[in-house]
Enzyme design. Sequence first.
Site, PDB file in Angstrom:
ATOM      1  N   GLY A  35      -1.570  -0.002  -4.174  1.00  0.00           N
ATOM      2  CA  GLY A  35      -1.767  -1.291  -4.842  1.00  0.00           C
ATOM      3  C   GLY A  35      -3.137  -1.884  -4.547  1.00  0.00           C
ATOM      4  N   ALA A  47      15.747  -8.470  -0.454  1.00  0.00           N
ATOM      5  CA  ALA A  47      16.439  -7.258   0.014  1.00  0.00           C
ATOM      6  C   ALA A  47      15.450  -6.112   0.169  1.00  0.00           C
ATOM      7  CB  ALA A  47      17.550  -6.870  -0.968  1.00  0.00           C
ATOM      8  N   ILE A 105       0.132 -16.492  -0.965  1.00  0.00           N
ATOM      9  CA  ILE A 105      -1.265 -16.052  -0.951  1.00  0.00           C
ATOM     10  C   ILE A 105      -1.797 -16.163  -2.378  1.00  0.00           C
ATOM     11  CG2 ILE A 105      -2.831 -14.131  -0.378  1.00  0.00           C
ATOM     12  CD1 ILE A 105      -1.170 -15.199   2.047  1.00  0.00           C
ATOM     13  N   LYS A 124      12.170  -6.262   0.701  1.00  0.00           N
ATOM     14  CA  LYS A 124      11.244  -6.487   1.825  1.00  0.00           C
ATOM     15  C   LYS A 124      11.997  -6.443   3.161  1.00  0.00           C
ATOM     16  CE  LYS A 124       7.490  -7.139  -0.674  1.00  0.00           C
ATOM     17  NZ  LYS A 124       6.433  -6.113  -0.699  1.00  0.00           N
ATOM     18  N   ASP A 169       2.366   6.534  -9.722  1.00  0.00           N
ATOM     19  CA  ASP A 169       3.458   5.565  -9.697  1.00  0.00           C
ATOM     20  C   ASP A 169       4.286   5.847  -8.435  1.00  0.00           C
ATOM     21  OD1 ASP A 169       5.881   4.238 -10.012  1.00  0.00           O
ATOM     22  OD2 ASP A 169       6.021   4.644 -12.157  1.00  0.00           O
ATOM     23  N   VAL A 170       4.328   4.893  -7.502  1.00  0.00           N
ATOM     24  CA  VAL A 170       4.991   5.156  -6.210  1.00  0.00           C
ATOM     25  C   VAL A 170       6.496   5.381  -6.359  1.00  0.00           C
ATOM     26  CG1 VAL A 170       3.268   3.882  -4.856  1.00  0.00           C
ATOM     27  CG2 VAL A 170       5.345   2.704  -5.625  1.00  0.00           C
ATOM     28  N   SER A 175       7.295  -9.813   3.172  1.00  0.00           N
ATOM     29  CA  SER A 175       7.188 -11.167   2.618  1.00  0.00           C
ATOM     30  C   SER A 175       8.035 -12.137   3.428  1.00  0.00           C
ATOM     31  CB  SER A 175       7.692 -11.183   1.171  1.00  0.00           C
ATOM     32  OG  SER A 175       7.893 -12.511   0.735  1.00  0.00           O
ATOM     33  N   SER A 204      -5.457  -1.979  -6.486  1.00  0.00           N
ATOM     34  CA  SER A 204      -5.917  -2.631  -7.715  1.00  0.00           C
ATOM     35  C   SER A 204      -5.450  -4.080  -7.799  1.00  0.00           C
ATOM     36  CB  SER A 204      -5.363  -1.859  -8.925  1.00  0.00           C
ATOM     37  OG  SER A 204      -3.961  -1.643  -8.770  1.00  0.00           O
ATOM     38  N   TYR A 232      14.069  -9.070  -4.322  1.00  0.00           N
ATOM     39  CA  TYR A 232      12.783  -8.968  -3.598  1.00  0.00           C
ATOM     40  C   TYR A 232      12.997  -9.119  -2.089  1.00  0.00           C
ATOM     41  CZ  TYR A 232       7.812 -10.198  -2.713  1.00  0.00           C
ATOM     42  OH  TYR A 232       6.512 -10.255  -2.254  1.00  0.00           O
TER      43      TYR A 232
HETATM   44  P1  NDP Z   1      -0.419  -7.877  -7.318  1.00  0.00           P
HETATM   45  O1  NDP Z   1       0.577  -8.079  -8.393  1.00  0.00           O
HETATM   46  O2  NDP Z   1      -1.795  -8.466  -7.447  1.00  0.00           O
HETATM   47  O3  NDP Z   1      -0.580  -6.310  -7.045  1.00  0.00           O
HETATM   48  C1  NDP Z   1       0.534  -5.468  -6.983  1.00  0.00           C
HETATM   49  C2  NDP Z   1       0.016  -4.050  -6.797  1.00  0.00           C
HETATM   50  O4  NDP Z   1       1.144  -3.159  -6.706  1.00  0.00           O
HETATM   51  C3  NDP Z   1      -0.849  -3.577  -7.950  1.00  0.00           C
HETATM   52  O5  NDP Z   1      -1.971  -2.914  -7.427  1.00  0.00           O
HETATM   53  C4  NDP Z   1       0.064  -2.604  -8.701  1.00  0.00           C
HETATM   54  O6  NDP Z   1      -0.639  -1.513  -9.287  1.00  0.00           O
HETATM   55  C5  NDP Z   1       0.895  -2.058  -7.557  1.00  0.00           C
HETATM   56  N1  NDP Z   1       2.141  -1.513  -8.068  1.00  0.00           N
HETATM   57  C6  NDP Z   1       3.181  -2.181  -8.636  1.00  0.00           C
HETATM   58  N2  NDP Z   1       4.136  -1.318  -9.033  1.00  0.00           N
HETATM   59  C7  NDP Z   1       3.693  -0.070  -8.705  1.00  0.00           C
HETATM   60  C8  NDP Z   1       4.217   1.249  -8.863  1.00  0.00           C
HETATM   61  N3  NDP Z   1       5.415   1.481  -9.428  1.00  0.00           N
HETATM   62  N4  NDP Z   1       3.488   2.289  -8.416  1.00  0.00           N
HETATM   63  C9  NDP Z   1       2.295   2.081  -7.844  1.00  0.00           C
HETATM   64  N5  NDP Z   1       1.722   0.867  -7.673  1.00  0.00           N
HETATM   65  C10 NDP Z   1       2.425  -0.189  -8.102  1.00  0.00           C
HETATM   66  O7  NDP Z   1       0.280  -8.358  -5.966  1.00  0.00           O
HETATM   67  P2  NDP Z   1      -0.287  -9.017  -4.643  1.00  0.00           P
HETATM   68  O8  NDP Z   1      -1.634  -8.492  -4.334  1.00  0.00           O
HETATM   69  O9  NDP Z   1      -0.072 -10.464  -4.719  1.00  0.00           O
HETATM   70  O10 NDP Z   1       0.790  -8.453  -3.574  1.00  0.00           O
HETATM   71  C11 NDP Z   1       0.534  -7.323  -2.756  1.00  0.00           C
HETATM   72  C12 NDP Z   1       1.716  -7.154  -1.815  1.00  0.00           C
HETATM   73  O11 NDP Z   1       1.881  -8.324  -1.029  1.00  0.00           O
HETATM   74  C13 NDP Z   1       3.054  -6.921  -2.544  1.00  0.00           C
HETATM   75  O12 NDP Z   1       3.807  -5.963  -1.826  1.00  0.00           O
HETATM   76  C14 NDP Z   1       3.707  -8.281  -2.497  1.00  0.00           C
HETATM   77  O13 NDP Z   1       5.100  -8.183  -2.544  1.00  0.00           O
HETATM   78  C15 NDP Z   1       3.222  -8.807  -1.146  1.00  0.00           C
HETATM   79  N6  NDP Z   1       3.240 -10.263  -1.060  1.00  0.00           N
HETATM   80  C16 NDP Z   1       2.464 -11.056  -1.873  1.00  0.00           C
HETATM   81  C17 NDP Z   1       2.507 -12.432  -1.742  1.00  0.00           C
HETATM   82  C18 NDP Z   1       1.656 -13.347  -2.575  1.00  0.00           C
HETATM   83  O14 NDP Z   1       1.781 -14.569  -2.420  1.00  0.00           O
HETATM   84  N7  NDP Z   1       0.769 -12.856  -3.414  1.00  0.00           N
HETATM   85  C19 NDP Z   1       3.386 -13.085  -0.776  1.00  0.00           C
HETATM   86  C20 NDP Z   1       4.151 -12.167   0.016  1.00  0.00           C
HETATM   87  C21 NDP Z   1       4.065 -10.813  -0.128  1.00  0.00           C
HETATM   88  P3  NDP Z   1      -1.245  -1.568 -10.809  1.00  0.00           P
HETATM   89  O15 NDP Z   1      -1.632  -2.983 -11.089  1.00  0.00           O
HETATM   90  O16 NDP Z   1      -2.424  -0.636 -10.720  1.00  0.00           O
HETATM   91  O17 NDP Z   1      -0.182  -1.050 -11.729  1.00  0.00           O
END
Ligand code: NDP
Length: 240
Positions: free
Chosen positions: A9, A153, A184, A155, A60-61, A138, A11, A151
């Site tokens: 992730g 569950a 965040i 995490k 895709d993970v 989270s 990106s 979500y």
């Molecule tokens: P974003 O939505 O900005 O990014 C999510 C990332 O996960 C993207 O890079 C996306 O890849 C990748 N992703 C999603 N599904 C898949 C998949 N099936 N296979 C591979 N990659 C996947 O999220 P954030 O940066 O905000 O969050 C990052 C992490 O932090 C997450 O785990 C989130 O749960 C956690 N988090 C975030 C919080 C917040 O306030 N933002 C709070 C608490 C936890 P792509 O776009 O390339 O498809």
Amino acid sequence: MKRRALVTGGSGGIGAAICKRLAREGHFVYVHANRGLEAASAVVADISAAGGKAQTVSFDVTRADTTQTALESLLNEGPIQILVNNAGIHDDAVFPGMSADQWHTVINTSVDGFFNVTQPLMMPMIRSRWGRIVNLSSISAITGNRGQVNYAAAKGALNAATKSLALEVASRGITVNAVAPGIITTPMSKSAFDDEAIARLVPMKRAGLPEEVAGLVAYLTSEEAAYVTAQVLSINGGMI
Ligand code: NDP
């Protein structure tokens, strides 16, 4: 010492900040994307412009087969010693109205994603006798959150997996920790919380920055964090 790091992730909002920070620490960073390869390429360009080294990787993970193939090609170059399992999604709904698809997609991305990415990297990491794994969790898994039964569950499972894996590999120089952010500032949170909600929920009265999460991940993946393992570390402006 400089290592090879994979940030899933990369990106996304938090992942990009982690990639840039780990590159600044001197590591070679694989910036992972699924659909957002362009965003990952932009992160690699930023890292290169700042004098760091990085490369994109995409899979895709939730797909064990294609994830395995992609990881095998990275492992041909040597072990990945820093892994940040950051890819994750949320798809909120109050539980009586939650579809099976919402449940499975969120759980699969976090929990199957953790397995599909981490398991193939373990033996090479173990043989190298050094490793750092950080799983993005989270606050939802700690306090609970209405509308996020799936979500929370997902995490919560990551937190439990973190502790058990940490015990298995503790004697091999490998640490495994989870980081549990509150709110965040990223596209993921912007849609969920307005300024009034943030002021009400967060004692510091502001959202955290992706760079602040990246700073904690940089510490946990450093040499000096060698004795920190099996922990879930919160970063939330005092929310609990
Ligand atoms: P974003 O939505 O900005 O990014 C999510 C990332 O996960 C993207 O890079 C996306 O890849 C990748 N992703 C999603 N599904 C898949 C998949 N099936 N296979 C591979 N990659 C996947 O999220 P954030 O940066 O905000 O969050 C990052 C992490 O932090 C997450 O785990 C989130 O749960 C956690 N988090 C975030 C919080 C917040 O306030 N933002 C709070 C608490 C936890 P792509 O776009 O390339 O498809």
